[in-house]
Every structure is written in C-alpha cells, then in structure tokens.
Write a protein that holds these residues in place. Structure first.
Motif, PDB file in Angstrom:
ATOM      1  N   SER A  78      16.775   5.249 -77.447  1.00 13.00           N
ATOM      2  CA  SER A  78      17.494   4.143 -76.808  1.00 13.00           C
ATOM      3  C   SER A  78      17.651   2.970 -77.761  1.00 13.00           C
ATOM      4  O   SER A  78      18.697   2.304 -77.776  1.00 13.00           O
ATOM      5  N   TRP A  79      16.630   2.719 -78.552  1.00 13.28           N
ATOM      6  CA  TRP A  79      16.693   1.624 -79.534  1.00 13.28           C
ATOM      7  C   TRP A  79      17.763   1.905 -80.586  1.00 13.28           C
ATOM      8  O   TRP A  79      18.551   1.033 -80.951  1.00 13.28           O
ATOM      9  N   HIS A  80      17.844   3.146 -81.078  1.00 13.15           N
ATOM     10  CA  HIS A  80      18.868   3.515 -82.050  1.00 13.15           C
ATOM     11  C   HIS A  80      20.261   3.452 -81.432  1.00 13.15           C
ATOM     12  O   HIS A  80      21.225   3.010 -82.068  1.00 13.15           O
ATOM     13  N   ASP A  81      20.392   3.923 -80.177  1.00 13.53           N
ATOM     14  CA  ASP A  81      21.692   3.910 -79.510  1.00 13.53           C
ATOM     15  C   ASP A  81      22.211   2.488 -79.309  1.00 13.53           C
ATOM     16  O   ASP A  81      23.421   2.267 -79.200  1.00 13.53           O
ATOM     17  N   ASN A  82      21.273   1.533 -79.245  1.00 14.26           N
ATOM     18  CA  ASN A  82      21.647   0.130 -79.073  1.00 14.26           C
ATOM     19  C   ASN A  82      21.800  -0.579 -80.423  1.00 14.26           C
ATOM     20  O   ASN A  82      21.664  -1.800 -80.501  1.00 14.26           O
ATOM     21  N   ASP A  83      22.055   0.229 -81.475  1.00 15.28           N
ATOM     22  CA  ASP A  83      22.242  -0.308 -82.834  1.00 15.28           C
ATOM     23  C   ASP A  83      21.022  -1.080 -83.313  1.00 15.28           C
ATOM     24  O   ASP A  83      21.139  -2.068 -84.059  1.00 15.28           O
ATOM     25  N   ARG A  84      19.847  -0.656 -82.873  1.00 12.56           N
ATOM     26  CA  ARG A  84      18.566  -1.245 -83.285  1.00 12.56           C
ATOM     27  C   ARG A  84      18.481  -2.729 -82.963  1.00 12.56           C
ATOM     28  O   ARG A  84      17.831  -3.500 -83.685  1.00 12.56           O
ATOM     29  N   LYS A  85      19.131  -3.113 -81.866  1.00 10.44           N
ATOM     30  CA  LYS A  85      19.016  -4.492 -81.407  1.00 10.44           C
ATOM     31  C   LYS A  85      17.808  -4.607 -80.479  1.00 10.44           C
ATOM     32  O   LYS A  85      17.442  -3.664 -79.797  1.00 10.44           O
ATOM     33  N   GLY A  86      17.227  -5.774 -80.414  1.00  8.82           N
ATOM     34  CA  GLY A  86      16.055  -5.955 -79.569  1.00  8.82           C
ATOM     35  C   GLY A  86      14.799  -5.461 -80.258  1.00  8.82           C
ATOM     36  O   GLY A  86      14.777  -5.134 -81.451  1.00  8.82           O
ATOM     37  N   ASN A  87      13.722  -5.388 -79.484  1.00  6.67           N
ATOM     38  CA  ASN A  87      12.427  -5.000 -80.026  1.00  6.67           C
ATOM     39  C   ASN A  87      12.251  -3.488 -79.975  1.00  6.67           C
ATOM     40  O   ASN A  87      12.405  -2.879 -78.915  1.00  6.67           O
ATOM     41  N   PRO A  88      11.906  -2.852 -81.089  1.00  6.20           N
ATOM     42  CA  PRO A  88      11.649  -1.401 -81.065  1.00  6.20           C
ATOM     43  C   PRO A  88      10.332  -1.103 -80.357  1.00  6.20           C
ATOM     44  O   PRO A  88       9.488  -1.998 -80.198  1.00  6.20           O
ATOM     45  N   PRO A  89      10.119   0.133 -79.911  1.00 10.57           N
ATOM     46  CA  PRO A  89       8.857   0.483 -79.229  1.00 10.57           C
ATOM     47  C   PRO A  89       7.701   0.566 -80.224  1.00 10.57           C
ATOM     48  O   PRO A  89       7.330   1.641 -80.680  1.00 10.57           O
ATOM     49  N   LYS A  90       7.115  -0.591 -80.548  1.00  8.58           N
ATOM     50  CA  LYS A  90       6.017  -0.631 -81.517  1.00  8.58           C
ATOM     51  C   LYS A  90       4.675  -0.921 -80.856  1.00  8.58           C
ATOM     52  O   LYS A  90       3.650  -0.943 -81.541  1.00  8.58           O
ATOM     53  N   ARG A  91       4.677  -1.149 -79.566  1.00  9.70           N
ATOM     54  CA  ARG A  91       3.427  -1.512 -78.903  1.00  9.70           C
ATOM     55  C   ARG A  91       2.479  -0.309 -78.882  1.00  9.70           C
ATOM     56  O   ARG A  91       2.820   0.763 -78.394  1.00  9.70           O
ATOM     57  N   CYS A  92       1.285  -0.501 -79.397  1.00  8.95           N
ATOM     58  CA  CYS A  92       0.297   0.592 -79.420  1.00  8.95           C
ATOM     59  C   CYS A  92      -1.053   0.087 -78.908  1.00  8.95           C
ATOM     60  O   CYS A  92      -2.100   0.339 -79.506  1.00  8.95           O
ATOM     61  N   ASP A  93      -1.007  -0.662 -77.791  1.00  7.91           N
ATOM     62  CA  ASP A  93      -2.243  -1.183 -77.207  1.00  7.91           C
ATOM     63  C   ASP A  93      -2.298  -0.908 -75.704  1.00  7.91           C
ATOM     64  O   ASP A  93      -2.894  -1.661 -74.951  1.00  7.91           O
ATOM     65  N   LYS A  94      -1.652   0.170 -75.278  1.00 12.41           N
ATOM     66  CA  LYS A  94      -1.642   0.488 -73.854  1.00 12.41           C
ATOM     67  C   LYS A  94      -3.026   0.899 -73.373  1.00 12.41           C
ATOM     68  O   LYS A  94      -3.789   1.562 -74.087  1.00 12.41           O
ATOM     69  N   THR A  95      -3.336   0.502 -72.124  1.00  9.84           N
ATOM     70  CA  THR A  95      -4.585   0.938 -71.492  1.00  9.84           C
ATOM     71  C   THR A  95      -4.341   2.143 -70.593  1.00  9.84           C
ATOM     72  O   THR A  95      -5.156   3.062 -70.530  1.00  9.84           O
ATOM     73  N   TYR A  96      -3.206   2.123 -69.879  1.00  9.41           N
ATOM     74  CA  TYR A  96      -2.813   3.235 -69.019  1.00  9.41           C
ATOM     75  C   TYR A  96      -1.391   3.651 -69.372  1.00  9.41           C
ATOM     76  O   TYR A  96      -0.589   2.837 -69.822  1.00  9.41           O
ATOM     77  N   ASN A  97      -1.087   4.928 -69.155  1.00  8.47           N
ATOM     78  CA  ASN A  97       0.269   5.416 -69.386  1.00  8.47           C
ATOM     79  C   ASN A  97       0.620   6.447 -68.312  1.00  8.47           C
ATOM     80  O   ASN A  97      -0.259   7.043 -67.673  1.00  8.47           O
ATOM     81  N   VAL A  98       1.917   6.647 -68.117  1.00 10.03           N
ATOM     82  CA  VAL A  98       2.406   7.564 -67.083  1.00 10.03           C
ATOM     83  C   VAL A  98       2.025   9.000 -67.420  1.00 10.03           C
ATOM     84  O   VAL A  98       2.106   9.433 -68.573  1.00 10.03           O
ATOM     85  N   LEU A  99       1.628   9.740 -66.382  1.00  8.64           N
ATOM     86  CA  LEU A  99       1.387  11.178 -66.499  1.00  8.64           C
ATOM     87  C   LEU A  99       2.599  11.900 -65.923  1.00  8.64           C
ATOM     88  O   LEU A  99       3.081  11.557 -64.844  1.00  8.64           O
ATOM     89  N   ARG A 100       3.105  12.905 -66.625  1.00  8.98           N
ATOM     90  CA  ARG A 100       4.315  13.586 -66.177  1.00  8.98           C
ATOM     91  C   ARG A 100       4.125  15.093 -66.239  1.00  8.98           C
ATOM     92  O   ARG A 100       3.628  15.631 -67.223  1.00  8.98           O
TER      93      ARG A 100
END
Length: 395
Positions: A78-100
């Motif tokens: 999604s970040w690439h499709d938006n021409d790399r505008k905005g903040n890229p997914p760099k956050r690596c401090d999650k405590t919980y994440n979705v299970l799928r």
C-alpha cells in the motif's frame, strides 16, 4: 456475497500468548526488513521472509505465522502504491497483533462451534459461531475488554422483492438519505449522527488539550492517551451501530413499497471540490456517505434488490416538473418558472430516479410535492450488538 460478522469474546491466557507471539513476529519481520534495506539496499521478498521467520514457528501455527508476514507486505504494498507518500510501516514495538486463520485452519462443528487450529499438541481454540455458514477467514484482535472476532463468510442472496418499482436515493449530511419511489417519499434524519460527531469533536479537543499539558511519556500522559483511545473507540462503535440500523430500516421500507431497484446518487470525490468554511468543511469531511451507501448496497443485494449508482450532479437544482435549473436556498425547493414546490433532498432523489428510468418512466409530479415522512433513530429502541461469547479449550 461475502459478509463480515464482528463480535466480542472474553480473553484467555492462550489468546494472550498467541497475540503477543504474533506481535513479536511482526516486530522481528519489520526490524529485519528495514535493516536489510538500510545495510544492503535489498528488498527481501515475502517468500524469503516467510521461509526465514515463519517456517517452523515455536508458538504460532504455520498458516497464522505466514499471515503475519502477509499483513506486513500488504502494508508495504500500500505504501508503494501510494508513491511512498506518508509514513512507511516501520513500527516494530507492537505488544499485540491480529491472529488470522484461513479456511484450511477453520472448521465449523455440528454443534455450531468454530474450531481454529493451533500448533500440534496444543488445545484448539473454540468459539461459539452465531451463523449457519462456515467462515472462510477468521481474525482475532486484542480489544480493551477482551478480544474481537471478525469472520468473513459467504451468504447467498434471497430474493424478497414483490414488485418492480425503482427508487431514487439522494445521500446528504443533514438527512442521511432522501428516498423517492415514484409514489411517495421518506427521509432518514441524521440528527443523531451529527450529535455524536459534535460530541466526538468536542471530547477529542478537550482530551488533546489535557494531553498537551502533560510531559510526553509520563504516566499521566499515558493514562490520558489510553482514555482518549477508549472513549473515541466507543463513539465510533455507536456511529457504526447507528448506520447499520438506519440502513436496515431503509431497505425494509423499500421492500414494503415493492421496490426492486435502488438508484444511489454517486457523490464520490465531493470532498475534493468543496470549500464552505472551517466548520462546514469539517462536517462534510466527517460525512459518512460512503459507509452508509455501502451498507445500503450490500443489505439490499442480500434481499434481491438491484443497486445502481448514477452521477447526481445538479439533481438538487433541477425542477422535476419543468426542468428549469436553480440553486435552492434552505431545505425547500421552489421553481421560479413553474412555481413547483417541494423538499430539496426529495427533489434530488426524484431527479436521480428520472435519470435512471428516463422521461417516459417518470411519474409526473404535481405542482406541490407532498412532504416526505421522516425516520429518526431512537436509542431506547435499539439493542446491544456487543454480544459476549466465551472461548473454550478442546480437551
């Protein structure tokens, strides 16, 4: 047609552990992805990342671990499709994440319980399932008071239409929808939604002012941030509940009027071409016409009603009797040529309908259009959509 059912369940130690492991996996994927980009100028592929981090995971089942990598690479895409505008997914401090879980790991038992696969030797996750259809995918995410389940399943439409009428629908901010069927008209009042939005904006401003006076990162700052998140999340849930109930009311009323086709006025892109001042712009940019239209559309299709979209440009300005165009002032439309008089939003709905059926299928309107009946949202008549279900462990 695929539908999504959302409900809350109580937290368990197993879900807590799996959700934290999912977050740890996300953090690891995110960290090594960007570290490789920075040091080697190399973009690791999803296949290589899954082989490196997901294969043989200690806690998560194989497909659930691979879905974590899929989530990360979807965000990258999604970040690439938006021409790399905005903040890229760099956050690596999650405590919980979705299970799928995908359909390979989901089984609907005969007693109406969903069985979600886990690692070999561990108890499966069991959840009461309130529908007859077996879901294709199941997501479980952490919430402030437990966990939220989102399950997507296939539902075949059932034709409940009893006539062949066409209804025009004009979406608005003051009235969420104005509907004209050719014989009569009704409007869906948006007062409750505007009240919720006003409360949401004032609450956000009040809490932001308090947060700004605290030292960033302090205990008091963290408590206020969490309070803000919970309260705004609660208001968002009330807004979604309101939209679901009003969209259901629209479809039921159209079924009672023997409508088989709905023509929705397409207002997409309106936010890009408006400037009515700060306050009005805020109201229009918080206008939920897209979500409300989507709810009407899928609920209508489920009962066999055809839904079409048509450009609504100038429909509220054109006289449905003589065709003269005039920009109305206020909620009433009065034609300066033929003295036609009617509700502005219903005039828009009538013109949307006429655009679809053509002049031959348009019922000739009298000089004075009858006032539409109004539908309001009554909170005391609504029921809670936050059902509680327990997860169990299979022995």
């Amino acid at each position: 047609m695929y539908l999504t059912r959302k409900f809350h369940i109580e937290g368990t130690e197993q879900l807590e552990r799996l959700s934290r492991s999912s977050a740890d996996l996300w953090n690891s994927i995110c960290k090594w992805y960007w570290r490789t980009v920075d040091r080697q100028d190399h973009w690791i592929s999803k296949t290589a990342m899954r082989r490196w981090h997901c294969k043989g995971h200690d806690v998560l089942p194989s497909q659930t671990a691979q879905e974590v990598a899929g989530q990360f690479y979807k965000a990258i895409g999604s970040w690439h499709d938006n021409d790399r505008k905005g903040n890229p997914p760099k956050r690596c401090d999650k405590t919980y994440n979705v299970l799928r879980w995908t359909y390979q790991g989901v089984t609907l038992r005969e007693d109406g319980v969903l069985r979600l696969s886990t690692k070999r030797g561990e108890d499966s996750i069991l959840i009461d399932w309130p529908a007859r259809e077996e879901p294709r995918t199941v997501e479980i995410g952490k919430a402030s008071d437990g966990f939220v389940v989102r399950a997507q399943y296939d539902r075949e439409p059932v034709d409940r239409t009893t006539g062949d009428k066409v209804a025009g629908v004009d979406l608005g901010e003051k009235h969420l929808a104005a509907v004209f069927t050719g014989d009569d008209a009704f409007t869906i009042n948006g007062g409750e939604l505007r009240a919720l939005r006003h409360y949401q904006n004032s609450l956000k401003a009040k809490l932001d002012a308090k947060i700004d006076r605290k030292e960033r990162g302090s205990n008091r700052w963290k408590k206020l941030v969490e309070t803000k998140r919970k309260q705004l999340e609660h208001i968002d849930s009330k807004i979604t509940d309101l939209l679901h109930k009003l969209s259901r009311k629209v479809v039921d009323m159209l079924l009672d009027r023997c409508v088989s086709t709905i023509v929705l006025g397409d207002v997409r892109g309106i936010r890009d071409r408006i400037d009515y001042g700060t306050k009005m712009n805020q109201r229009l940019h918080q206008w939920v016409y897209g979500e409300f239209a989507r709810m009407i559309e899928y609920k209508a299709r489920l009962v066999g009603i055809t839904v079409e979209r048509i450009d609504e440009a100038h429909t509220s300005q054109e006289c449905p009797q003589c065709g003269h165009r005039k920009k109305p002032s206020g909620r009433e439309y009065t034609c300066s040529e033929c003295s036609f008089h009617g509700h502005r939003d219903v005039v828009g709905a009538a013109n949307i309908r006429r655009k679809y059926v053509g002049s031959d299928g348009q019922t000739r309107l009298p000089g004075v259009m009858a006032s539409p009946s109004g539908v309001r949202f009554h909170p005391h008549l609504s029921c809670s959509s936050r059902s509680r279900r327990r997860t169990q462990s299979e022995s």
